[in-house]
Design a protein around this motif. Structure first.
Motif, PDB file in Angstrom:
ATOM      1  N   GLU A  15       0.831  -1.207   0.000  1.00 51.06           N
ATOM      2  CA  GLU A  15       0.000   0.000   0.000  1.00 51.06           C
ATOM      3  C   GLU A  15       0.868   1.261   0.000  1.00 51.06           C
ATOM      4  N   PHE A  16       1.898   1.277   0.838  1.00 49.19           N
ATOM      5  CA  PHE A  16       2.791   2.429   0.972  1.00 49.19           C
ATOM      6  C   PHE A  16       3.463   2.762  -0.360  1.00 49.19           C
ATOM      7  N   PHE A  17       4.113   1.774  -0.961  1.00 47.09           N
ATOM      8  CA  PHE A  17       4.862   2.027  -2.190  1.00 47.09           C
ATOM      9  C   PHE A  17       3.930   2.291  -3.379  1.00 47.09           C
ATOM     10  N   THR A  18       2.754   1.684  -3.382  1.00 46.96           N
ATOM     11  CA  THR A  18       1.777   1.943  -4.438  1.00 46.96           C
ATOM     12  C   THR A  18       1.276   3.386  -4.366  1.00 46.96           C
ATOM     13  N   LEU A  19       1.033   3.891  -3.154  1.00 47.01           N
ATOM     14  CA  LEU A  19       0.622   5.292  -2.993  1.00 47.01           C
ATOM     15  C   LEU A  19       1.685   6.248  -3.542  1.00 47.01           C
ATOM     16  N   LEU A  20       2.933   5.965  -3.237  1.00 51.10           N
ATOM     17  CA  LEU A  20       4.020   6.815  -3.733  1.00 51.10           C
ATOM     18  C   LEU A  20       4.088   6.761  -5.261  1.00 51.10           C
ATOM     19  N   LYS A  21       4.012   5.562  -5.795  1.00 51.80           N
ATOM     20  CA  LYS A  21       4.081   5.371  -7.253  1.00 51.80           C
ATOM     21  C   LYS A  21       2.904   6.046  -7.956  1.00 51.80           C
ATOM     22  N   ASN A  22       1.695   5.800  -7.471  1.00 53.61           N
ATOM     23  CA  ASN A  22       0.496   6.336  -8.125  1.00 53.61           C
ATOM     24  C   ASN A  22       0.385   7.851  -8.056  1.00 53.61           C
ATOM     25  N   ASN A  23       1.095   8.464  -7.117  1.00 48.15           N
ATOM     26  CA  ASN A  23       1.073   9.922  -6.990  1.00 48.15           C
ATOM     27  C   ASN A  23       2.336  10.575  -7.559  1.00 48.15           C
ATOM     28  N   ASN A  24       3.112   9.776  -8.283  1.00 45.75           N
ATOM     29  CA  ASN A  24       4.311  10.281  -8.977  1.00 45.75           C
ATOM     30  C   ASN A  24       5.277  11.030  -8.061  1.00 45.75           C
ATOM     31  N   ILE A  25       5.460  10.505  -6.860  1.00 44.52           N
ATOM     32  CA  ILE A  25       6.393  11.125  -5.918  1.00 44.52           C
ATOM     33  C   ILE A  25       7.798  11.035  -6.505  1.00 44.52           C
ATOM     34  N   ARG A  26       8.530  12.146  -6.468  1.00 40.04           N
ATOM     35  CA  ARG A  26       9.889  12.153  -7.007  1.00 40.04           C
ATOM     36  C   ARG A  26      10.948  12.225  -5.912  1.00 40.04           C
ATOM     37  N   VAL A  27      10.560  12.784  -4.748  1.00 42.66           N
ATOM     38  CA  VAL A  27      11.471  12.884  -3.604  1.00 42.66           C
ATOM     39  C   VAL A  27      10.687  12.549  -2.346  1.00 42.66           C
ATOM     40  N   LEU A  28      11.217  11.618  -1.547  1.00 44.06           N
ATOM     41  CA  LEU A  28      10.621  11.321  -0.247  1.00 44.06           C
ATOM     42  C   LEU A  28      11.533  11.910   0.817  1.00 44.06           C
ATOM     43  N   VAL A  29      10.976  12.801   1.627  1.00 45.13           N
ATOM     44  CA  VAL A  29      11.744  13.470   2.673  1.00 45.13           C
ATOM     45  C   VAL A  29      11.336  12.880   4.012  1.00 45.13           C
ATOM     46  N   ASP A  30      12.248  12.137   4.587  1.00 45.22           N
ATOM     47  CA  ASP A  30      12.035  11.482   5.874  1.00 45.22           C
ATOM     48  C   ASP A  30      12.291  12.511   6.962  1.00 45.22           C
ATOM     49  N   ILE A  31      11.234  12.895   7.682  1.00 42.96           N
ATOM     50  CA  ILE A  31      11.389  13.924   8.715  1.00 42.96           C
ATOM     51  C   ILE A  31      11.254  13.335  10.121  1.00 42.96           C
ATOM     52  N   ARG A  32      11.496  12.017  10.209  1.00 40.35           N
ATOM     53  CA  ARG A  32      11.485  11.361  11.524  1.00 40.35           C
ATOM     54  C   ARG A  32      12.804  11.625  12.232  1.00 40.35           C
ATOM     55  N   LEU A  33      12.724  11.776  13.532  1.00 41.87           N
ATOM     56  CA  LEU A  33      13.925  11.927  14.345  1.00 41.87           C
ATOM     57  C   LEU A  33      14.708  10.620  14.349  1.00 41.87           C
ATOM     58  N   ASN A  34      13.993   9.512  14.483  1.00 38.64           N
ATOM     59  CA  ASN A  34      14.628   8.197  14.528  1.00 38.64           C
ATOM     60  C   ASN A  34      14.097   7.354  13.374  1.00 38.64           C
ATOM     61  N   ASN A  35      14.954   7.087  12.411  1.00 37.60           N
ATOM     62  CA  ASN A  35      14.512   6.320  11.248  1.00 37.60           C
ATOM     63  C   ASN A  35      15.205   4.961  11.141  1.00 37.60           C
ATOM     64  N   VAL A  36      15.706   4.464  12.260  1.00 36.67           N
ATOM     65  CA  VAL A  36      16.371   3.158  12.247  1.00 36.67           C
ATOM     66  C   VAL A  36      15.770   2.188  13.261  1.00 36.67           C
ATOM     67  N   SER A  37      14.689   2.556  13.883  1.00 35.19           N
ATOM     68  CA  SER A  37      14.040   1.718  14.885  1.00 35.19           C
ATOM     69  C   SER A  37      13.536   0.416  14.267  1.00 35.19           C
ATOM     70  N   GLN A  38      13.552  -0.649  15.057  1.00 34.06           N
ATOM     71  CA  GLN A  38      12.992  -1.925  14.611  1.00 34.06           C
ATOM     72  C   GLN A  38      11.512  -1.780  14.282  1.00 34.06           C
ATOM     73  N   LEU A  39      10.840  -0.852  14.940  1.00 33.31           N
ATOM     74  CA  LEU A  39       9.414  -0.633  14.701  1.00 33.31           C
ATOM     75  C   LEU A  39       9.146  -0.032  13.315  1.00 33.31           C
TER      76      LEU A  39
END
Length: 149
Positions: A15-39
């Protein structure tokens, strides 16, 4: 110009990657403080960057200038501050960081098909909504439309 936001919680990888693809996203900006959590599952930094680049040709940026501080985030999660106080603290933080220079350098006023990523499933109580609204206000001349995926 459309500026998107997305949260990965409660979304399958498909669902996540299909949403990005279908909306022609060209840049994804990760604005999370912690982006390496197991969660983070399929959105752990190195895995996410690989999937985006190899499968969808989407550029990945981890932008800590748009992330809250650990203190603000912890205070909200522990209910030390309300959502309204969180919003105020986060906006003050963006003002203190004077992020416009950073945004100009990274995006050159082109937020078309850029997507802000955080973990919350909905944008109402998430800083990605606040960041998008801040950018829209900062660049009012660009007529930015915010779309939450």
């Amino acid at each position: 110009m459309k500026l998107y936001t997305i949260g990965f919680t409660k979304k399958s990888a498909s669902e996540f990657f299909t949403l990005l693809k279908n909306n022609n996203i060209r840049v994804l900006v990760d604005i999370r403080l912690n982006n390496v959590s197991q969660l983070a599952g399929y959105t752990k930094r190195k895995d996410l960057e690989y999937f985006l680049t190899e499968l969808l040709s989407i550029r990945y940026i981890h932008d800590l200038n748009l992330a809250p501080t650990k203190q603000i985030l912890d205070d909200y999660k522990k209910k030390v501050i309300s959502w309204e106080q969180y919003e105020k603290s986060y906006i003050e933080l963006l003002n203190e960081r004077n992020i416009q220079d950073n945004l100009n350098e990274k995006y050159n006023k082109n937020f078309e098909n850029v997507c802000l990523l955080c973990s919350e499933s909905t944008p109402e109580n998430c800083h990605r909504r606040l960041a998008a609204e801040y950018i829209k206000k900062l660049y009012s001349e660009l007529d930015i439309e915010i779309v939450h995926l």
